[in-house]
Design a protein around this motif. Sequence first.
Motif, PDB file in Angstrom:
ATOM      1  N   PRO A 156       0.794  -1.229   0.000  1.00 29.88           N
ATOM      2  CA  PRO A 156       0.000   0.000   0.000  1.00 29.88           C
ATOM      3  C   PRO A 156       0.833   1.289   0.000  1.00 29.88           C
ATOM      4  O   PRO A 156       0.376   2.295   0.542  1.00 29.88           O
ATOM      5  CB  PRO A 156      -0.775  -0.125   1.312  1.00 29.88           C
ATOM      6  CG  PRO A 156       0.195  -0.820   2.226  1.00 29.88           C
ATOM      7  CD  PRO A 156       0.982  -1.766   1.361  1.00 29.88           C
ATOM      8  N   GLU A 157       2.022   1.282  -0.538  1.00 28.73           N
ATOM      9  CA  GLU A 157       2.844   2.491  -0.558  1.00 28.73           C
ATOM     10  C   GLU A 157       2.251   3.513  -1.523  1.00 28.73           C
ATOM     11  O   GLU A 157       1.792   3.172  -2.615  1.00 28.73           O
ATOM     12  CB  GLU A 157       4.268   2.135  -0.983  1.00 28.73           C
ATOM     13  CG  GLU A 157       4.962   1.160  -0.040  1.00 28.73           C
ATOM     14  CD  GLU A 157       6.339   0.763  -0.549  1.00 28.73           C
ATOM     15  OE1 GLU A 157       7.080   1.653  -0.998  1.00 28.73           O
ATOM     16  OE2 GLU A 157       6.657  -0.436  -0.521  1.00 28.73           O
ATOM     17  N   PHE A 161       0.791   3.760  -5.962  1.00 28.00           N
ATOM     18  CA  PHE A 161      -0.457   4.281  -6.525  1.00 28.00           C
ATOM     19  C   PHE A 161      -0.188   5.484  -7.426  1.00 28.00           C
ATOM     20  O   PHE A 161      -0.833   5.647  -8.471  1.00 28.00           O
ATOM     21  CB  PHE A 161      -1.415   4.654  -5.398  1.00 28.00           C
ATOM     22  CG  PHE A 161      -1.931   3.473  -4.627  1.00 28.00           C
ATOM     23  CD1 PHE A 161      -2.888   2.636  -5.170  1.00 28.00           C
ATOM     24  CD2 PHE A 161      -1.450   3.183  -3.367  1.00 28.00           C
ATOM     25  CE1 PHE A 161      -3.359   1.539  -4.476  1.00 28.00           C
ATOM     26  CE2 PHE A 161      -1.913   2.094  -2.656  1.00 28.00           C
ATOM     27  CZ  PHE A 161      -2.868   1.272  -3.215  1.00 28.00           C
ATOM     28  N   HIS A 162       0.761   6.346  -7.024  1.00 23.29           N
ATOM     29  CA  HIS A 162       1.081   7.503  -7.861  1.00 23.29           C
ATOM     30  C   HIS A 162       1.636   7.058  -9.221  1.00 23.29           C
ATOM     31  O   HIS A 162       1.348   7.686 -10.252  1.00 23.29           O
ATOM     32  CB  HIS A 162       2.088   8.407  -7.153  1.00 23.29           C
ATOM     33  CG  HIS A 162       1.489   9.279  -6.107  1.00 23.29           C
ATOM     34  ND1 HIS A 162       0.440  10.142  -6.368  1.00 23.29           N
ATOM     35  CD2 HIS A 162       1.778   9.437  -4.790  1.00 23.29           C
ATOM     36  CE1 HIS A 162       0.118  10.780  -5.266  1.00 23.29           C
ATOM     37  NE2 HIS A 162       0.900  10.369  -4.290  1.00 23.29           N
ATOM     38  N   ALA A 163       2.426   5.995  -9.231  1.00 21.03           N
ATOM     39  CA  ALA A 163       2.981   5.511 -10.497  1.00 21.03           C
ATOM     40  C   ALA A 163       1.867   5.048 -11.438  1.00 21.03           C
ATOM     41  O   ALA A 163       1.892   5.338 -12.641  1.00 21.03           O
ATOM     42  CB  ALA A 163       3.964   4.366 -10.228  1.00 21.03           C
ATOM     43  N   GLU A 171      -6.173  11.966 -12.143  1.00 23.90           N
ATOM     44  CA  GLU A 171      -5.992  12.498 -10.801  1.00 23.90           C
ATOM     45  C   GLU A 171      -6.605  11.527  -9.790  1.00 23.90           C
ATOM     46  O   GLU A 171      -7.499  10.737 -10.134  1.00 23.90           O
ATOM     47  CB  GLU A 171      -6.664  13.874 -10.675  1.00 23.90           C
ATOM     48  CG  GLU A 171      -6.030  14.945 -11.536  1.00 23.90           C
ATOM     49  CD  GLU A 171      -4.609  15.275 -11.112  1.00 23.90           C
ATOM     50  OE1 GLU A 171      -4.322  15.159  -9.907  1.00 23.90           O
ATOM     51  OE2 GLU A 171      -3.803  15.626 -11.977  1.00 23.90           O
ATOM     52  N   PRO A 172      -6.166  11.562  -8.516  1.00 24.37           N
ATOM     53  CA  PRO A 172      -6.725  10.619  -7.525  1.00 24.37           C
ATOM     54  C   PRO A 172      -8.239  10.723  -7.380  1.00 24.37           C
ATOM     55  O   PRO A 172      -8.927   9.703  -7.258  1.00 24.37           O
ATOM     56  CB  PRO A 172      -6.000  11.021  -6.229  1.00 24.37           C
ATOM     57  CG  PRO A 172      -4.714  11.618  -6.677  1.00 24.37           C
ATOM     58  CD  PRO A 172      -5.020  12.329  -7.963  1.00 24.37           C
ATOM     59  N   ALA A 173      -8.796  11.953  -7.406  1.00 31.25           N
ATOM     60  CA  ALA A 173     -10.232  12.122  -7.212  1.00 31.25           C
ATOM     61  C   ALA A 173     -11.043  11.558  -8.367  1.00 31.25           C
ATOM     62  O   ALA A 173     -12.258  11.388  -8.242  1.00 31.25           O
ATOM     63  CB  ALA A 173     -10.556  13.595  -7.010  1.00 31.25           C
ATOM     64  N   GLU A 174     -10.403  11.254  -9.501  1.00 27.90           N
ATOM     65  CA  GLU A 174     -11.115  10.736 -10.664  1.00 27.90           C
ATOM     66  C   GLU A 174     -11.150   9.207 -10.691  1.00 27.90           C
ATOM     67  O   GLU A 174     -11.699   8.632 -11.623  1.00 27.90           O
ATOM     68  CB  GLU A 174     -10.458  11.234 -11.954  1.00 27.90           C
ATOM     69  CG  GLU A 174     -10.483  12.738 -12.115  1.00 27.90           C
ATOM     70  CD  GLU A 174      -9.744  13.212 -13.355  1.00 27.90           C
ATOM     71  OE1 GLU A 174     -10.061  14.291 -13.840  1.00 27.90           O
ATOM     72  OE2 GLU A 174      -8.844  12.472 -13.835  1.00 27.90           O
TER      73      GLU A 174
END
Length: 630
Positions: A156-157, A161-163, A171-174
């Motif tokens: 869970p690093e 997730f960013h990669a 974007e994360p919110a999408e």
Amino acid sequence: MRVAATWAPEIRAVIFDIDDTLYPASCGFSAHRNSGPIVGRFMCERLGFDSVEEALAVRTEYFRRYHSTLKGLTVATKEGKLPRPFVERELGEFWAENCDFSMLKPTSFAADFEELSKQKVFFTNSPRAYGLRCLDALGLQGELFAVEDVMPHCKPEAEAFHAVLRAIGREPAECLMVEDSMRNIRACHALGMRTCLVQETSANVAGEAGLLGDMAVAEDPAVDAVVGTLTKRNEQHQWQRRYCALVPQTLLYYFDNEYSESARGIIDLEYYTDVEIVAKNTIRLSTPPDIPLRSFFFRADSEEQCAAWTAALTRERYFVVADERDAYQKLQTEFQMESSATAEKVEKMRAEAEGLRSSVAASELRRQHALSTLRTLAVSMGLSGDAAASLGDAKDAVREVAHRLHYHMRRGSHLEGAIEALRDEHVKNKGGSSASRVREMDELRERLAAVRRAREREATARAALRSEKQTLKSRLDELQHRVEVAAKTRLKLETKAADLADQKKLLVREVKATRKAIARLDADDRRAGRHLRDLALLRVGLSRDGSTSTSQDSSMGDLATSSSDASSICNLDDDLPSPQIHQPRPRPKSPPPKSPRKPAGTPFVLICRRCGGTVEGPKLSTCKCLEPLI
């Protein structure tokens, strides 16, 4: 199955985990892959372990530390814990060749999955070759990101997730993350992603989450919704199976089944704040006494499911989120109005700036025209064409024309003097003029006329240039002033917008703190009300379950005859037994001490609700104690 989700209005990509998410843990495939014949055999054959037990012990240690077999064995190689070096591609190839993928059946939602209009992505901590075989067995297709694509990180690093988000351009919110691991759910929630937690209801089936000690918690802040099948009692006291969904923010929906398109009913938890287990695996939802609404009863299939639903229904935020939402929406409306007004002002400023640009362009055209006129005058006064074309600045052109006008004025003065001299000489030699003198006089007159015409043109050009210069200067000053005013206005609007944003954050924080305090006070009031109700039942000779107490005070014997009627009245709310609350048998009480007789001159006596003392005096007297009234 229990699913929890935080939904967003603009989800453009759905990211799925594979193991124990797209297939149930109860099928045994995860246990098969993590057993000795697969992982243990690989470590013995490829890494040189002597026994399967020793190999599994090392693998379990690093798997619990990094949540990925591939990353765990990579780190173990660097730390010197393996007999032979670990090669990453060999693990995926071994699993893809030796795992029994016939245990995986095509998913029942494959057709719906294909019709999903969002971007579909799979993200697993397993090797790529193995993940492709799993998707093929499940009948699913989509973009796959395996642990090799994000190494040296993994779930869970946050870097993992960013990669993936960078790779899919979102974007994360999408994005919506569908997972079976609470650690991954919390990590995605912290990044701002929408989350969906999937776990089987059975407590005996844990999958890899159980191996990691990462079991789902319904009351976790990252879990916002619970769905599942419960048995509901209708108004005719008949029990029927219903598919229930507790979704943000304070609504409980129940359907005929999980495939129903519309809800059969909706329960607003903002009013149904009393949640309690009244019998084995039976939950009652009721309103406070001041809200006369009927109670709802739901029966769970197991004690674990009953506890999970009770915890989800009694989460504190469900009772305050409505007010927080309204306050936040009000702030959003105000901010949008301010933003709209600011946008209108900015548009006006842009229109004014465009007008200023047009004015500057027109002024530049007039300047070019004036420069062309000056060059023409200079050429007419004897300047060569090449020299006139080299006059690029209006100041240089004006200077050149003025110099030549001055020269022509001096020359005209000399010519006038010569004409006067000739005239005087003609007067002296009157009658004896010759044809040559007449011609000279005519030439001088013509030259004088030419000089006068040049003077007139010079005067006209000077006046035109002076007027044009004054107009351009005033226009330039006006434009500079308007630009300065527009810049100051824009700075003020940006400062105000920043202040409004800060005020919005502070107000939201204050509203949340206030609502939480109100919720705690309401909970204390409800507990106090229940306690007072139990005390009242004990005083009239009734226990919580409606039975008559056998150890009552002799002074209250006259109320014992009405205990059966009171018990029947207490059981009108529902047909179920009361909550299993065991009250200790009260000891016989000694007769209460007689209250002191009021003095003859004291017309009014009461007990202070704050300090517990007595207040004597005329009617409506109040205690002067300093204790706060709760």
